[in-house]
Design a protein around this motif. Structure first.
Motif, PDB file in Angstrom:
ATOM      1  N   PRO A  44       0.817  -1.217   0.000  1.00 29.02           N
ATOM      2  CA  PRO A  44       0.000   0.000   0.000  1.00 29.02           C
ATOM      3  C   PRO A  44       0.853   1.270   0.000  1.00 29.02           C
ATOM      4  CG  PRO A  44      -0.947  -1.611   1.487  1.00 29.02           C
ATOM      5  CD  PRO A  44       0.378  -2.171   1.046  1.00 29.02           C
ATOM      6  N   GLY A  45       0.462   2.211  -0.855  1.00 23.48           N
ATOM      7  CA  GLY A  45       1.211   3.449  -1.029  1.00 23.48           C
ATOM      8  C   GLY A  45       2.082   3.449  -2.264  1.00 23.48           C
ATOM      9  N   ALA A  46       2.219   2.282  -2.926  1.00 20.90           N
ATOM     10  CA  ALA A  46       3.082   2.177  -4.107  1.00 20.90           C
ATOM     11  C   ALA A  46       2.436   2.839  -5.317  1.00 20.90           C
ATOM     12  CB  ALA A  46       3.384   0.709  -4.407  1.00 20.90           C
ATOM     13  N   HIS A  47       3.262   3.158  -6.302  1.00 13.04           N
ATOM     14  CA  HIS A  47       2.778   3.731  -7.549  1.00 13.04           C
ATOM     15  C   HIS A  47       3.447   3.055  -8.736  1.00 13.04           C
ATOM     16  CE1 HIS A  47       6.491   6.199  -7.091  1.00 13.04           C
ATOM     17  NE2 HIS A  47       6.511   6.126  -8.405  1.00 13.04           N
TER      18      HIS A  47
ATOM     19  N   SER B 133      -0.884   6.235  -8.376  1.00  3.85           N
ATOM     20  CA  SER B 133      -0.936   5.351  -7.213  1.00  3.85           C
ATOM     21  C   SER B 133      -1.749   4.105  -7.517  1.00  3.85           C
ATOM     22  CB  SER B 133      -1.564   6.079  -6.022  1.00  3.85           C
ATOM     23  OG  SER B 133      -0.791   7.180  -5.627  1.00  3.85           O
ATOM     24  N   LEU B 134      -1.272   2.979  -7.035  1.00  2.00           N
ATOM     25  CA  LEU B 134      -2.019   1.736  -7.141  1.00  2.00           C
ATOM     26  C   LEU B 134      -3.159   1.755  -6.132  1.00  2.00           C
ATOM     27  CD1 LEU B 134       1.066  -0.513  -7.604  1.00  2.00           C
ATOM     28  CD2 LEU B 134      -0.930  -0.624  -9.099  1.00  2.00           C
ATOM     29  N   CYS B 135      -4.348   1.349  -6.583  1.00  5.89           N
ATOM     30  CA  CYS B 135      -5.506   1.417  -5.695  1.00  5.89           C
ATOM     31  C   CYS B 135      -6.342   0.146  -5.741  1.00  5.89           C
ATOM     32  CB  CYS B 135      -6.369   2.631  -6.029  1.00  5.89           C
ATOM     33  SG  CYS B 135      -6.935   2.700  -7.742  1.00  5.89           S
ATOM     34  N   GLY B 136      -5.716  -0.961  -6.115  1.00 10.91           N
ATOM     35  CA  GLY B 136      -6.412  -2.236  -6.133  1.00 10.91           C
ATOM     36  C   GLY B 136      -6.039  -3.089  -4.940  1.00 10.91           C
ATOM     37  N   ASP B 137      -5.988  -4.398  -5.150  1.00 11.96           N
ATOM     38  CA  ASP B 137      -5.654  -5.362  -4.109  1.00 11.96           C
ATOM     39  C   ASP B 137      -4.201  -5.795  -4.287  1.00 11.96           C
ATOM     40  OD1 ASP B 137      -5.355  -7.486  -2.374  1.00 11.96           O
ATOM     41  OD2 ASP B 137      -7.080  -8.613  -3.104  1.00 11.96           O
ATOM     42  N   PRO B 138      -3.332  -5.560  -3.302  1.00 11.07           N
ATOM     43  CA  PRO B 138      -1.924  -5.948  -3.453  1.00 11.07           C
ATOM     44  C   PRO B 138      -1.730  -7.448  -3.685  1.00 11.07           C
ATOM     45  CG  PRO B 138      -2.196  -4.447  -1.597  1.00 11.07           C
ATOM     46  CD  PRO B 138      -3.570  -4.829  -2.046  1.00 11.07           C
ATOM     47  N   ASP B 139      -2.692  -8.257  -3.276  1.00  8.59           N
ATOM     48  CA  ASP B 139      -2.571  -9.703  -3.447  1.00  8.59           C
ATOM     49  C   ASP B 139      -3.087 -10.187  -4.803  1.00  8.59           C
ATOM     50  OD1 ASP B 139      -1.398 -10.199  -0.951  1.00  8.59           O
ATOM     51  OD2 ASP B 139      -3.350 -10.146   0.037  1.00  8.59           O
ATOM     52  N   ASP B 140      -3.631  -9.295  -5.609  1.00  2.98           N
ATOM     53  CA  ASP B 140      -4.130  -9.661  -6.936  1.00  2.98           C
ATOM     54  C   ASP B 140      -2.951  -9.777  -7.901  1.00  2.98           C
ATOM     55  OD1 ASP B 140      -5.381 -10.011  -9.343  1.00  2.98           O
ATOM     56  OD2 ASP B 140      -6.451  -8.086  -9.326  1.00  2.98           O
ATOM     57  N   LYS B 141      -2.587 -10.988  -8.260  1.00  2.00           N
ATOM     58  CA  LYS B 141      -1.435 -11.217  -9.134  1.00  2.00           C
ATOM     59  C   LYS B 141      -1.798 -11.134 -10.613  1.00  2.00           C
ATOM     60  CE  LYS B 141       1.448 -12.058  -5.799  1.00  2.00           C
ATOM     61  NZ  LYS B 141       2.040 -13.391  -5.602  1.00  2.00           N
ATOM     62  N   THR B 142      -3.084 -10.917 -10.924  1.00  2.00           N
ATOM     63  CA  THR B 142      -3.512 -10.921 -12.323  1.00  2.00           C
ATOM     64  C   THR B 142      -3.458  -9.542 -12.975  1.00  2.00           C
ATOM     65  OG1 THR B 142      -5.856 -10.600 -11.789  1.00  2.00           O
ATOM     66  CG2 THR B 142      -5.035 -12.866 -11.844  1.00  2.00           C
ATOM     67  N   GLY B 143      -3.351  -8.490 -12.185  1.00  2.00           N
ATOM     68  CA  GLY B 143      -3.312  -7.164 -12.787  1.00  2.00           C
ATOM     69  C   GLY B 143      -3.214  -6.050 -11.772  1.00  2.00           C
ATOM     70  N   TYR B 144      -3.092  -4.822 -12.264  1.00  2.00           N
ATOM     71  CA  TYR B 144      -3.010  -3.619 -11.444  1.00  2.00           C
ATOM     72  C   TYR B 144      -4.232  -2.739 -11.705  1.00  2.00           C
ATOM     73  CZ  TYR B 144       2.069  -4.602 -11.132  1.00  2.00           C
ATOM     74  OH  TYR B 144       3.296  -5.157 -10.923  1.00  2.00           O
ATOM     75  N   ARG B 145      -4.585  -1.925 -10.699  1.00  2.00           N
ATOM     76  CA  ARG B 145      -5.590  -0.896 -10.907  1.00  2.00           C
ATOM     77  C   ARG B 145      -5.028   0.449 -10.489  1.00  2.00           C
ATOM     78  NH1 ARG B 145     -11.422  -0.332  -7.811  1.00  2.00           N
ATOM     79  NH2 ARG B 145     -10.005   0.023  -6.050  1.00  2.00           N
ATOM     80  N   VAL B 146      -5.212   1.453 -11.362  1.00  2.00           N
ATOM     81  CA  VAL B 146      -4.888   2.835 -11.047  1.00  2.00           C
ATOM     82  C   VAL B 146      -6.106   3.680 -11.400  1.00  2.00           C
ATOM     83  CG1 VAL B 146      -2.397   2.587 -11.402  1.00  2.00           C
ATOM     84  CG2 VAL B 146      -3.860   3.264 -13.321  1.00  2.00           C
ATOM     85  N   ALA B 147      -6.207   4.849 -10.807  1.00  2.00           N
ATOM     86  CA  ALA B 147      -7.305   5.771 -11.123  1.00  2.00           C
ATOM     87  C   ALA B 147      -6.708   7.129 -11.444  1.00  2.00           C
ATOM     88  CB  ALA B 147      -8.281   5.876  -9.952  1.00  2.00           C
ATOM     89  N   ILE B 148      -7.271   7.794 -12.451  1.00  2.00           N
ATOM     90  CA  ILE B 148      -6.645   8.996 -13.011  1.00  2.00           C
ATOM     91  C   ILE B 148      -7.678  10.106 -13.158  1.00  2.00           C
ATOM     92  CG2 ILE B 148      -5.401   9.925 -14.997  1.00  2.00           C
ATOM     93  CD1 ILE B 148      -4.412   6.979 -15.449  1.00  2.00           C
TER      94      ILE B 148
ATOM     95  N   ASN C 244       7.544   2.219  -4.002  1.00  4.04           N
ATOM     96  CA  ASN C 244       6.799   2.761  -2.871  1.00  4.04           C
ATOM     97  C   ASN C 244       7.618   3.805  -2.127  1.00  4.04           C
ATOM     98  OD1 ASN C 244       5.016   3.253  -0.788  1.00  4.04           O
ATOM     99  ND2 ASN C 244       4.511   1.108  -0.480  1.00  4.04           N
ATOM    100  N   ASN C 245       7.173   5.061  -2.219  1.00  4.14           N
ATOM    101  CA  ASN C 245       7.761   6.149  -1.442  1.00  4.14           C
ATOM    102  C   ASN C 245       6.796   6.658  -0.370  1.00  4.14           C
ATOM    103  OD1 ASN C 245      10.131   6.326  -3.160  1.00  4.14           O
ATOM    104  ND2 ASN C 245       8.778   7.227  -4.697  1.00  4.14           N
ATOM    105  N   PHE C 246       5.708   5.926  -0.168  1.00  3.23           N
ATOM    106  CA  PHE C 246       4.648   6.353   0.754  1.00  3.23           C
ATOM    107  C   PHE C 246       4.206   5.144   1.565  1.00  3.23           C
ATOM    108  CE2 PHE C 246       0.126   8.274   1.053  1.00  3.23           C
ATOM    109  CZ  PHE C 246       0.490   9.144   2.067  1.00  3.23           C
TER     110      PHE C 246
ATOM    111  N   THR D 135      -6.646   7.672  -3.816  1.00  2.00           N
ATOM    112  CA  THR D 135      -6.142   6.457  -4.459  1.00  2.00           C
ATOM    113  C   THR D 135      -5.135   5.666  -3.621  1.00  2.00           C
ATOM    114  OG1 THR D 135      -4.670   7.862  -5.795  1.00  2.00           O
ATOM    115  CG2 THR D 135      -6.713   7.104  -6.815  1.00  2.00           C
ATOM    116  N   PRO D 136      -4.068   6.267  -3.086  1.00  2.00           N
ATOM    117  CA  PRO D 136      -3.160   5.452  -2.280  1.00  2.00           C
ATOM    118  C   PRO D 136      -3.771   5.033  -0.945  1.00  2.00           C
ATOM    119  CG  PRO D 136      -2.503   7.737  -2.150  1.00  2.00           C
ATOM    120  CD  PRO D 136      -3.583   7.665  -3.188  1.00  2.00           C
TER     121      PRO D 136
END
Length: 319
Positions: A40-43, A57-72, A102-104, A122-123
Motif C-alpha cells: 500500500p502506497g506504491a505507484h 498510485s495503485l488502488c487495487g488489491d496488493p494480493d491480486d497477481k492478475t493485474g493492477y488498478r490505477v485511477a486517473i 513505494n515512497n509512501f 487512491t493510495p
C-alpha cells in the motif's frame, strides 16, 4: 530516464468511470503472466504517448497477481498525461509500465488517521485494506467539491462510520483543527491530496511526534524565489564512476551529470517520484524535494538530484 528494459508491456483490460472526471484502468500483462506484488502506497510509472511518463498510485488489491488498478483524474489544464488517458486510451490498448515503487509506505501502527482530498484517495484505499488486515484502529476523512466528483464512495461505504465524507458544496472543508489539533498516542497520519490540503495538514501537526505525519504530494512544492536567487556553483563528484562536474546556479545536478555522461534513472524531474534518489557519501545536501520527511532530510544520507543542490561547496555521490 527509465528505459524500455525497465518496463513491462501491459494492456488496458478495462476502463471504468469512478466519478465525474475520474476513470480507473485495469492493467494486465500482455504475456498473461503474474504481476509483481506491491505494498500500500506504491505507484506505477505509466509510459504514455510521445515519451510521456506519469506516476499513478495503485488502488487495487496488493494480493491480486492478475493485474493492477490505477485511477486517473482528468486534468484539462495539466501537462497532457491525464488528457491522453481520458481522451485517447481505450481497452485493448498497449502501454509500458514500470515495476511498482513505494515512497509512501504504510508503517505498522495500532492506529491510523487517513486524510484524502479528491484523487488523493487512491493510495489511501489500499492502506485502509491493510489496516483492516492488521486489526488496527483507523478513520478516514475524505474531502471533495461534491459527491459526484469523489471516486470510490461505493467501495468505502462498506466501512461504515469510520469513513467521514465531507463535500465543500454541502459541508465546507475538512475540519483539520478538530481532526489533528491534539496529538494522539501511537497514531500515524497519512494524507494525500492537493497542496492546499497538505499545507494545512502540516500547519496543524506541530504538536505531533516527528515521523507521525506522512504526506504524498502529486505536485512539487514551490521553491521560494529568494532560495533560487542564492544558488551558487557546486562541485559534484561521482565516487564510483570517477566523473566530476560543476553544477551552475541555473542547472540541476541531474542535468549536469547527464551532460557529463552519467546515466541516472529518473522520471518526474520535480522531486516527487523518488526515481533519482541518490546516496550521499560526503557533503551537505540542500533538500528541495517534496518527498523526503523532515527527519530523512536532516539525516543527509540521500538526495533527489533532479531538484536539490548542496549547502557545501562539494558533494560526493554514490554514482
Amino acid at each position: 530516464m527509465t528505459t524500455d528494459a525497465d518496463t513491462i508491456p501491459m494492456m488496458v483490460r478495462q476502463m471504468r468511470v469512478e466519478s465525474s472526471g475520474v476513470v480507473s484502468l485495469r492493467l494486465e500483462r500482455q504475456d498473461g503472466g503474474a504481476v509483481d506484488r506491491w505494498t500500500p502506497g506504491a505507484h506505477l510509472d505509466l509510459h504514455l504517448n510521445r515519451g510521456t511518463i506519469r506516476q499513478y498510485s495503485l488502488c487495487g488489491d496488493p494480493d491480486d497477481k492478475t493485474g493492477y488498478r490505477v485511477a486517473i483524474l482528468h486534468e484539462v489544464t495539466g501537462r497532457g498525461g491525464s488528457r491522453h488517458v481520458h481522451e485517447t486510451l481505450r481497452p485493448g490498448d498497449s502501454l509500458s509500465v514500470s515495476a511498482p515503487r513505494n515512497n509512501f509506505e504504510l508503517l505498522p501502527s495500532p492506529r491510523y488517521v487517513f486524510i484524502a482530498g479528491g484523487i488523493g484517495i487512491t493510495p489511501i484505499l489500499a492502506m485502509i485494506g491493510e489496516a483492516e488486515r492488521m486489526g488496527a484502529e483507523w478513520e478516514l476523512h475524505y474531502g471533495g467539491r461534491a459527491r459526484a466528483s469523489m471516486a470510490f464512495l461505493d467501495e468505502l461505504s462498506g466501512y461504515g462510520d469510520r469513513v467521514h465524507v465531507v463535500t465543500e458544496e454541502a459541508d465546507g472543508i475538512l475540519d483539520l483543527a478538530g481532526i489533528l489539533g491534539t496529538a494522539r498516542e501511537e497514531t500515524l497520519v497519512y494524507a494525500c491530496g492537493p497542496e492546499g490540503l497538505l499545507g494545512a495538514v502540516e500547519g496543524y501537526t506541530d504538536s505531533w511526534p516527528d515521523g507521525a505525519i506522512r504526506l504524498e504530494r502529486f505536485k512539487a512544492k514551490e521553491i521560494p524565489a529568494d532560495t533560487l536567487a542564492g544558488d551558487r556553483p557546486v562541485r559534484v563528484i561521482c565516487e564510483r564512476s570517477g566523473i566530476s562536474a560543476t553544477v551552475a546556479p541555473d542547472r540541476t545536478i541531474l542535468d549536469t551529470l547527464e551532460e557529463s555522461g552519467v546515466d541516472v534513472p529518473n522520471s518526474c524531474r520535480e522531486g516527487i517520484c523518488g526515481t533519482c534518489e541518490t546516496r550521499v557519501l560526503a557533503g551537505t545536501p540542500d533538500h528541495r524535494d517534496s518527498l523526503l520527511s523532515s527527519s530523512e532530510q536532516e539525516s543527509g544520507t540521500t538526495i533527489m538530484i533532479c531538484v536539490s543542490r548542496a549547502r557545501s561547496d562539494e558533494l560526493v555521490l554514490d554514482l
